[in-house]
Design an enzyme around this catalytic site. Structure first.
Site, PDB file in Angstrom:
ATOM      1  N   CYS A 260       1.065  -1.177  -0.113  1.00 56.66           N
ATOM      2  CA  CYS A 260       0.066  -0.062  -0.017  1.00 56.66           C
ATOM      3  C   CYS A 260       0.914   1.352   0.099  1.00 56.66           C
ATOM      4  CB  CYS A 260      -0.822  -0.162   1.321  1.00 56.66           C
ATOM      5  SG  CYS A 260      -2.114  -1.399   1.180  1.00 56.66           S
ATOM      6  N   SER A 261       1.349   1.663  -1.024  1.00 53.41           N
ATOM      7  CA  SER A 261       2.775   2.403  -1.232  1.00 53.41           C
ATOM      8  C   SER A 261       2.583   3.887  -1.546  1.00 53.41           C
ATOM      9  CB  SER A 261       3.806   1.685  -2.025  1.00 53.41           C
ATOM     10  OG  SER A 261       3.402   1.724  -3.457  1.00 53.41           O
ATOM     11  N   ALA A 262       1.476   4.285  -2.013  1.00 55.00           N
ATOM     12  CA  ALA A 262       1.193   5.669  -2.612  1.00 55.00           C
ATOM     13  C   ALA A 262       1.112   6.698  -1.142  1.00 55.00           C
ATOM     14  CB  ALA A 262       0.257   5.824  -3.480  1.00 55.00           C
ATOM     15  N   PRO A 263       1.620   7.870  -1.598  1.00 54.13           N
ATOM     16  CA  PRO A 263       2.130   8.580  -2.478  1.00 54.13           C
ATOM     17  C   PRO A 263       3.917   8.319  -2.633  1.00 54.13           C
ATOM     18  CG  PRO A 263       1.906  10.157  -0.646  1.00 54.13           C
ATOM     19  CD  PRO A 263       1.232   8.891  -0.504  1.00 54.13           C
ATOM     20  N   GLY A 265       6.108   7.891   0.260  1.00 54.65           N
ATOM     21  CA  GLY A 265       7.002   8.558   1.413  1.00 54.65           C
ATOM     22  C   GLY A 265       7.951   7.397   1.725  1.00 54.65           C
ATOM     23  N   ASP A 284      -0.529  -0.109  -5.366  1.00 55.78           N
ATOM     24  CA  ASP A 284      -1.697   0.742  -4.516  1.00 55.78           C
ATOM     25  C   ASP A 284      -2.721   0.338  -5.526  1.00 55.78           C
ATOM     26  OD1 ASP A 284      -1.315   3.285  -2.445  1.00 55.78           O
ATOM     27  OD2 ASP A 284      -3.218   3.255  -3.497  1.00 55.78           O
ATOM     28  N   ASP A 311      -4.849  -4.629  -6.081  1.00 53.77           N
ATOM     29  CA  ASP A 311      -5.709  -4.572  -4.845  1.00 53.77           C
ATOM     30  C   ASP A 311      -4.870  -5.603  -3.838  1.00 53.77           C
ATOM     31  OD1 ASP A 311      -7.513  -4.836  -2.853  1.00 53.77           O
ATOM     32  OD2 ASP A 311      -9.245  -5.223  -4.330  1.00 53.77           O
ATOM     33  N   ASP A 329       1.895  -0.887   5.024  1.00 54.12           N
ATOM     34  CA  ASP A 329       1.680   0.348   5.506  1.00 54.12           C
ATOM     35  C   ASP A 329       0.014   0.763   5.250  1.00 54.12           C
ATOM     36  OD1 ASP A 329       2.136   2.916   7.007  1.00 54.12           O
ATOM     37  OD2 ASP A 329       2.537   4.182   4.944  1.00 54.12           O
ATOM     38  N   CYS A 382      -1.221   4.888  10.847  1.00 57.15           N
ATOM     39  CA  CYS A 382      -1.194   6.323  11.229  1.00 57.15           C
ATOM     40  C   CYS A 382      -2.402   6.373  12.491  1.00 57.15           C
ATOM     41  CB  CYS A 382      -1.158   7.147  10.377  1.00 57.15           C
ATOM     42  SG  CYS A 382      -2.531   7.052   9.065  1.00 57.15           S
TER      43      CYS A 382
END
Ligand SMILES: C[S@@+](CC[C@H](N)C(=O)[O-])C[C@H]1O[C@@H](n2cnc3c(N)ncnc32)[C@H](O)[C@@H]1O
EC number: 2.1.1.176
Length: 448
Positions: A260-263, A265, A284, A311, A329, A382
Site C-alpha cells: 500500500c505504497s502511494a504517494p 513516502g 496501490d 488490490d 503501511d 497512522c
C-alpha cells in the site's frame, strides 16, 4: 482584504463539511498563488481553529442561541463558528471586526432574518463572555469532549484504553500545530550539510529525536520553493513515518514488496536504505496515486521502484515467497493524524473501525505470504487504535505461528519513552513523542 480571507475560510469549511474534503488539500486549492503571507496565515488559522474547536464553539453558541445547534442552517452555523473563534481565540482581532465581517457574510450567504440572528448571537457572546466561557461540567467524558472538541465516542474509547490523564493530554496535543519535518535524501546529501544549507537560508532547524534522517523546521514558509527541495535533497515526511524504513533496515540488492505504497513516502525512503540498488515493487489501488510515486522518485533520483496497480485484498500467486522484506503501511482510521487533519474528528465514525480492521487483516495475511522464510514484515498505521495495531498483530501471530515479533531498539536514535521497541513494536503519540500518532511492528518469518 480581511473580508476575503474570512470568506475563503468559510468556503473551505463548507467544502470539508459537505464534501468530506481534506483540510490541507482544500486550503491549497483555495489559496491564490499571489496571496500574501499574512492573509494566508489568517485564513489557515480560522480554518484549523474552527475545525479543532468545533464542539467548544458550538457549546458557547448554544449558551446564547434561541435556536438549537442542530436546527441552525449549516452555513449560518459555520459563519457563527468563524465569528466566535475570532472573539474567543484571536486576541488581535477587534470584536467589532469579528461581528461586522460575520454579519456581512450572513448578508451574502443567507436571508435578512439570519443577519440579525448572527449579529445578536455574537454581540451576546461578547457581552456575557466572562460568564459563559468556563465549562462547568463534572462528567469527565463530557468535559474533555467539549473542552478539547473531540467526539464523545473517541474520548470514551481512549479513556477505556489509556486512562483519563493520558486522554486529556492526548486531546490537548491533538489541537496543537505539528512542526514540519523533512527527511534528508541520503542518496544526494548528508543531514548535517543539508541542515547548514537550509540554516543559511534563514530556516530554524533541529534534528529529530528518534529518526536519523529527520530535521524539524520551525519556520517552514515556502520551503518547497527552495532549490534544495527542487534538487531532491529532501522530502517532507513526519518523523513517525521515517521510522518505518529505519526499522525495516533493508540492504542493497534486496527484493521488497510495498503493498500500500502511494504517494511513496516510505517506499522512496526504503530505496535510500538500499542505496538505490535492488528492486522495490510498490503497489496501490489508485492509479493516480501511483503517479505521485513516480514523480517523487524522479525528484529524489531513485530508479529501483516499479509501481503496480494491484488490490492488496487479493492474493497474487506470482509473488508467493519471493521477497526479502514486505511493508504493509495499512489504510487505517487515521486517528493519529488529528493534529494535521482535524476534520478526522468529525468525519470518522466509530463503526468504521470494525470494517477497517477486517480489511487490514486480509491485507496483512496476503502480504505475509510474499515473504521468503527468514524475511521481515513491517506493519504500520497512522492510528493509535490498538484494535488496528498491537491487538491485530497479536491475533495474526496466534493464527500464523511461523511469525514472531523481532526487537529493534538498536535501530532507534533514542530509546526515551519507546520501551516496547525491544519487544518488536512501538506506539507513538503526539503528546509523548511529538510525532503523529503511529504504530510500527516488525515481524520475522521463521525459517522452517
Ligand atoms: C497509509 S497510506 C500509504 C502511505 C504510503 N505508504 C506512504 O508512505 O506514502 C495507505 C495506502 O493504501 C492504499 N490502499 C487502500 N486500499 C488498498 C487496497 N485494497 N489495495 C492496495 N492499496 C490500498 C491507499 O490508496 C493509500 O495510498
Amino acid at each position: 482584504m480581511e473580508k476575503n480571507t474570512r470568506e475563503v475560510a468559510l468556503k473551505i469549511l463548507i467544502e470539508i463539511n459537505k464534501k468530506g474534503a481534506y483540510s490541507n488539500i482544500a486550503l491549497n486549492k483555495h489559496m491564490a498563488s499571489n496571496i500574501n503571507k499574512l492573509d494566508e496565515n489568517f485564513t489557515r488559522e480560522i480554518v484549523y481553529g474552527v475545525l479543532e474547536n468545533r464542539l467548544y464553539l458550538d457549546w458557547i453558541i448554544s449558551k446564547v442561541s434561541k435556536i438549537k445547534i442542530k436546527k441552525i442552517d449549516p452555513i449560518i452555523l459555520e459563519i457563527l463558528r468563524i465569528g466566535v473563534y475570532q472573539i474567543v481565540f484571536m486576541e488581535k482581532v477587534p470584536n467589532s471586526a469579528a461581528v461586522n465581517e460575520s454579519v456581512k457574510l450572513a448578508k451574502k450567504y443567507s436571508h435578512k432574518g439570519s443577519v440579525s440572528y448572527v449579529n445578536g448571537v455574537l454581540r451576546n457572546i461578547i457581552r456575557k463572555r466572562a460568564n459563559i466561557l468556563d465549562i462547568d461540567i463534572k462528567n469527565t467524558i463530557d468535559y474533555i469532549s467539549i473542552k478539547y472538541s473531540h467526539p464523545k465516542w473517541m474520548v470514551k474509547r481512549w479513556i477505556d484504553e489509556f486512562g483519563e490523564d493520558f486522554t486529556l493530554e492526548l486531546c490537548k496535543a491533538n489541537n496543537e500545530k505539528p512542526k514540519l519535518n523533512i527527511r534528508t535524501n541520503r542518496l544526494k546529501i548528508d543531514r548535517e550539510t543539508l541542515k547548514k544549507l537550509l540554516k543559511a537560508k534563514g530556516y530554524n532547524i533541529s534534528e529529530t529525536k528518534y529518526a536519523s534522517d529527520g530535521l524539524i523546521i520551525e519556520n517552514p514558509y515556502k520551503i518547497t520553493n527552495t532549490d534544495e527541495f527542487k534538487k531532491g535533497l529532501f522530502t517532507i515526511q513526519d518523523e513517525s513515518s521515517m521510522l518505518v524504513s529505519q526499522i525495516m533496515d533493508p540492504g542493497k540488492n534486496n527484493i521488497i514488496v510495498d503493498i500500500c505504497s502511494a504517494p511513496g513516502g516510505k517506499t522512496t525512503h526504503i530505496a535510500q536504505y538500499m542505496e538505490n540498488q535492488g528492486r522495490i515493487i510498490a503497489r496501490d489501488i489508485y492509479d493516480h496515486k501511483l503517479k505521485l510515486i513516480k514523480e517523487n522518485s524522479n525528484r529524489l533520483g531513485i530508479d529501483i521502484i516499479n509501481t503496480e496497480l494491484f488490490d492488496a485484498l487479493k492474493l497474487d500467486e506470482k509473488l508467493l515467497s519471493k521477497s526479502d522484506y514486505v511493508l504493509v503501511d495499512a489504510p487505517c482510521s487515521g486517528l493519529g493524524l488529528i493534529r494535521r487533519r482535524p476534520e478526522i474528528k468529525w468525519n470518522r465514525k466509530e463503526d468504521d473501525i470494525e470494517k477497517i480492521k477486517e480489511m487490514q487483516y486480509i491485507i496483512l495475511r496476503n502480504a505475509s505470504k510474499y515473504l521468503k522464510p527468514g524475511g521481515i514484515l513491517i506493519y504500520s498505521t497512522c492510528t493509535i487504535e490498538r484494535e488496528e495495531n498491537i491487538n491485530m498483530i497479536r491475533n495474526f501471530i496466534t493464527e500464523n505461528n511461523e511469525f514472531q515479533l523481532a526487537g529493534f531498539d538498536h535501530l532507534l536514535e533514542s530509546k526515551k519513552n519507546i520501551e516496547t521497541a525491544e519487544k518488536g513494536y512501538i506506539e507513538l503519540f503526539p503528546h509523548i513523542h511529538g510525532t503523529d500518532g503511529f504504530f510500527i511492528a516488525k515481524l520475522l518469518k521463521k525459517n522452517k
